[in-house]
Design a protein around this motif. Structure first.
Motif, short mmCIF file in Angstrom:
data_model
loop_
_atom_site.label_atom_id
_atom_site.label_comp_id
_atom_site.label_asym_id
_atom_site.label_seq_id
_atom_site.Cartn_x
_atom_site.Cartn_y
_atom_site.Cartn_z
N VAL A 48 -7.80 -1.09 -2.63
CA VAL A 48 -8.04 -0.42 -1.35
C VAL A 48 -8.93 0.80 -1.57
CG1 VAL A 48 -5.88 -1.19 -0.28
CG2 VAL A 48 -5.91 0.93 -1.61
N ARG A 49 -9.54 1.27 -0.47
CA ARG A 49 -10.39 2.47 -0.53
C ARG A 49 -9.72 3.61 0.22
NH1 ARG A 49 -15.18 4.66 2.20
NH2 ARG A 49 -15.49 2.82 3.52
N HIS A 50 -9.73 4.78 -0.39
CA HIS A 50 -9.20 5.99 0.24
C HIS A 50 -10.34 6.80 0.83
CE1 HIS A 50 -8.28 10.37 0.08
NE2 HIS A 50 -7.17 9.97 0.67
N ASP A 51 -10.22 7.15 2.13
CA ASP A 51 -11.31 7.86 2.79
C ASP A 51 -10.84 9.06 3.61
OD1 ASP A 51 -14.22 7.87 3.22
OD2 ASP A 51 -13.73 7.51 5.33
N SER A 52 -9.53 9.34 3.63
CA SER A 52 -9.05 10.50 4.37
C SER A 52 -7.62 10.83 3.96
CB SER A 52 -9.11 10.26 5.89
OG SER A 52 -8.24 9.20 6.26
N GLY A 53 -7.22 12.07 4.21
CA GLY A 53 -5.86 12.46 3.88
C GLY A 53 -5.69 12.84 2.42
N ASP A 54 -4.49 13.22 2.05
CA ASP A 54 -4.18 13.66 0.69
C ASP A 54 -4.29 12.49 -0.29
OD1 ASP A 54 -2.50 14.13 -1.71
OD2 ASP A 54 -2.07 16.04 -0.73
N PRO A 55 -5.20 12.57 -1.27
CA PRO A 55 -5.42 11.42 -2.16
C PRO A 55 -4.23 11.13 -3.07
CG PRO A 55 -6.69 13.31 -2.90
CD PRO A 55 -6.13 13.68 -1.56
N LEU A 56 -3.47 12.16 -3.45
CA LEU A 56 -2.33 11.94 -4.33
C LEU A 56 -1.19 11.26 -3.58
CD1 LEU A 56 -2.26 15.25 -6.42
CD2 LEU A 56 -3.74 13.24 -6.63
N ILE A 101 4.03 -6.66 -7.40
CA ILE A 101 2.67 -6.72 -7.94
C ILE A 101 2.47 -5.53 -8.87
CG2 ILE A 101 0.21 -6.63 -7.38
CD1 ILE A 101 0.96 -7.85 -4.62
N ASP A 102 1.93 -5.76 -10.05
CA ASP A 102 1.68 -4.67 -11.00
C ASP A 102 0.52 -3.81 -10.48
OD1 ASP A 102 1.25 -2.97 -13.09
OD2 ASP A 102 0.79 -4.54 -14.57
N PRO A 103 0.77 -2.54 -10.15
CA PRO A 103 -0.31 -1.69 -9.62
C PRO A 103 -1.48 -1.53 -10.59
CG PRO A 103 1.83 -0.66 -9.28
CD PRO A 103 2.06 -1.83 -10.18
N VAL A 104 -1.22 -1.66 -11.88
CA VAL A 104 -2.30 -1.49 -12.86
C VAL A 104 -3.34 -2.60 -12.72
CG1 VAL A 104 -2.82 -1.36 -15.34
CG2 VAL A 104 -0.76 -0.27 -14.44
N SER A 105 -2.95 -3.72 -12.11
CA SER A 105 -3.89 -4.83 -11.89
C SER A 105 -4.76 -4.60 -10.66
CB SER A 105 -3.13 -6.15 -11.74
OG SER A 105 -2.39 -6.18 -10.51
N LYS A 106 -4.51 -3.52 -9.92
CA LYS A 106 -5.25 -3.22 -8.69
C LYS A 106 -6.02 -1.92 -8.84
CE LYS A 106 -3.63 -6.83 -6.56
NZ LYS A 106 -4.54 -7.94 -6.11
N THR A 107 -6.92 -1.65 -7.88
CA THR A 107 -7.79 -0.48 -7.96
C THR A 107 -7.80 0.28 -6.64
OG1 THR A 107 -9.26 -1.54 -9.57
CG2 THR A 107 -10.19 0.28 -8.32
N ILE A 108 -7.80 1.60 -6.75
CA ILE A 108 -8.10 2.45 -5.59
C ILE A 108 -9.50 3.02 -5.77
CG2 ILE A 108 -7.47 4.48 -4.25
CD1 ILE A 108 -4.63 4.22 -5.29
N ILE A 109 -10.34 2.86 -4.76
CA ILE A 109 -11.64 3.53 -4.72
C ILE A 109 -11.46 4.80 -3.90
CG2 ILE A 109 -14.08 3.34 -4.14
CD1 ILE A 109 -13.27 1.27 -6.17
N PHE A 110 -11.61 5.94 -4.53
CA PHE A 110 -11.52 7.22 -3.82
C PHE A 110 -12.93 7.64 -3.40
CE2 PHE A 110 -7.81 7.12 -6.58
CZ PHE A 110 -6.80 7.56 -5.75
N SER A 111 -13.07 8.05 -2.11
CA SER A 111 -14.44 8.32 -1.61
C SER A 111 -14.49 9.46 -0.59
CB SER A 111 -15.03 7.05 -0.99
OG SER A 111 -14.26 6.63 0.13
N ASP A 112 -13.47 10.32 -0.58
CA ASP A 112 -13.40 11.35 0.46
C ASP A 112 -13.79 12.72 -0.08
OD1 ASP A 112 -12.84 12.74 2.81
OD2 ASP A 112 -10.71 12.93 2.35
N ALA A 113 -15.03 13.14 0.18
CA ALA A 113 -15.50 14.51 -0.12
C ALA A 113 -15.12 14.94 -1.54
CB ALA A 113 -14.94 15.49 0.92
#
Length: 394
Positions: free
Chosen positions: A277-285, A300-312
């Motif tokens: 998923v992509r993060h685009d607003s709110g507290d990233p942590l 589902i093992d979270p390590v097998s997934k990715t977060i794209i951080f893109s907010d400022a």
């Protein structure tokens, strides 16, 4: 102060990659749909006399842009999920400046875009980049030297590399200028080995032999709300994305109607099928913790997934996120304005957003974006409140 200026774009691919991927989806599924977009001056910038005329001339010049044989070949080789029918369509696509309406009242600028969605979807990003570049030209906002731009980016990417994180460039829409953008990607490519993974700008990706990066934007889900209703917008948006791309381009944007609402519909099938998923607003942590808990709850093992951080993002923010997520989930970072508009003058705070959609067999319907922070809401208060009521958002 000059009142006449002209900025011309070098390529029809001087745009964010997700505009083309979404355009393929629209061409495939929603050929008869129409859309309206509006410029929003979040930073309350004052525009100099003659700005509308200069922007008008620059937008009119975009009618000359067309896909070259080399560009089409680049897309065929690099992006096999862009199908031959779509690439043939793009080969024949021409911007129609009549779809763009520009006015200036005093120091305030108004820009409205209207037309078939499959056509108007490409306007947003290049018009924003034109507004920024023209603004700095007409305000005589001088920048640092080319060498300083390069050294600045070299220092940044080396700092990011020291964190051991992947970095992409996402700064087309609010760049200082095309030339600064070119220097930025050049420096990232030269000094970012082991960290720099690509750019959202397709023209820059081709010019600098790197990867174009992106999937979809908020407007994809905003349209689906007009077509299917707020409760079905996320689910149908994801379902239709899968219909078109069959598992490719698997990063889902989560915050169009808040992350909490999104994850209620991001069930095990979607959670397994999409890469992340992509993060685009709110507290990233807080967002990262929610995503990790969601995957764990589904087995589902979270390590097998990715977060794209893109907010400022900047270095301090990336370092904080990387420390929080390390070893818990995959992560990557899209840096925008901090790369392409850190050249001296203050960066502009502007957006262009879809305001209404007209599904082929429907009627004009106002659309909204809620986001995870109120400052990023778009749309009228009435429809925002309606959507919050329907979606049970406090």
């Amino acid at each position: 102060m000059p009142t006449r200026a002209l900025v011309t774009l070098p390529s029809i691919l001087d745009n964010d990659f997700y505009k083309f991927t979404m355009q393929q989806g629209v061409v495939r599924l929603f050929q008869g749909a129409s859309a309206r977009y509006r410029f929003i001056n979040r930073g309350k910038h004052s525009f100099p006399p003659g700005f509308a005329e200069a922007l008008r001339a620059s937008v009119d010049a975009m009618a000359e842009l067309r896909l070259s044989r080399e560009e089409k070949r680049f897309l065929q080789v690099t992006c096999p999920y862009l199908d031959p029918v779509y690439l043939d369509f793009l080969d024949g696509y021409r911007y129609n400046p009549e779809e763009v309406h520009i006015e200036q009242h005093g120091d305030q600028l108004q820009v409205h875009i209207e037309g078939l969605w499959y056509r108007t979807i490409l306007w947003e990003v290049p018009i924003m980049s034109l507004i920024c570049e023209l603004y700095y030209i007409m305000q005589n906002e001088n920048r640092i030297s080319n060498d300083e731009v390069i050294q600045n980016i070299r220092q940044k990417i080396e700092n990011y590399r020291s964190l051991g994180v992947n970095i992409a460039e996402f700064g087309t829409r609010r760049r200082y200028s095309y030339e600064v953008h070119r220097l930025v990607v050049q420096a990232l490519r030269q000094y970012g080995e082991g960290s720099f993974v690509g750019t959202s700008n397709v023209h820059m990706a081709m010019a600098h032999q790197t990867k174009p990066i992106g999937t979809h934007a908020h407007e994809w889900f905003m349209f689906h709300a007009a077509r299917y209703g707020f409760k079905m917008a996320n689910a149908m948006g994801l379902e239709n994305w899968v219909r078109v791309f069959r598992g490719d381009l698997g990063i889902a944007l989560s915050d169009t109607y808040t992350t909490d609402v999104f994850f209620k519909q991001f069930d095990k099938m979607f959670s397994k099928l999409f890469d992340g998923v992509r993060h685009d607003s709110g507290d990233p942590l807080q967002f990262a913790d929610k995503v990790i808990a969601h995957y764990q709850q589904l087995g589902i093992d979270p390590v097998s997934k990715t977060i794209i951080f893109s907010d400022a993002l900047n270095y301090d923010k990336v370092a904080r996120i990387a420390e929080h997520c390390q070893g818990r989930i995959g992560m990557s970072f899209g840096i925008g304005t901090n790369f392409t508009n850190d050249a001296g003058p203050k960066a502009m705070n502007i957006v262009i957003k879809m305001t209404e959609a007209h599904p082929q067999d429907g009627e004009w319907t106002e659309v909204v974006k809620l986001s995870d922070e109120h400052g990023k809401y778009t749309g009228s208060e009435q429809v925002i409140n309606l959507s919050k009521t329907i979606l049970n958002i406090d």
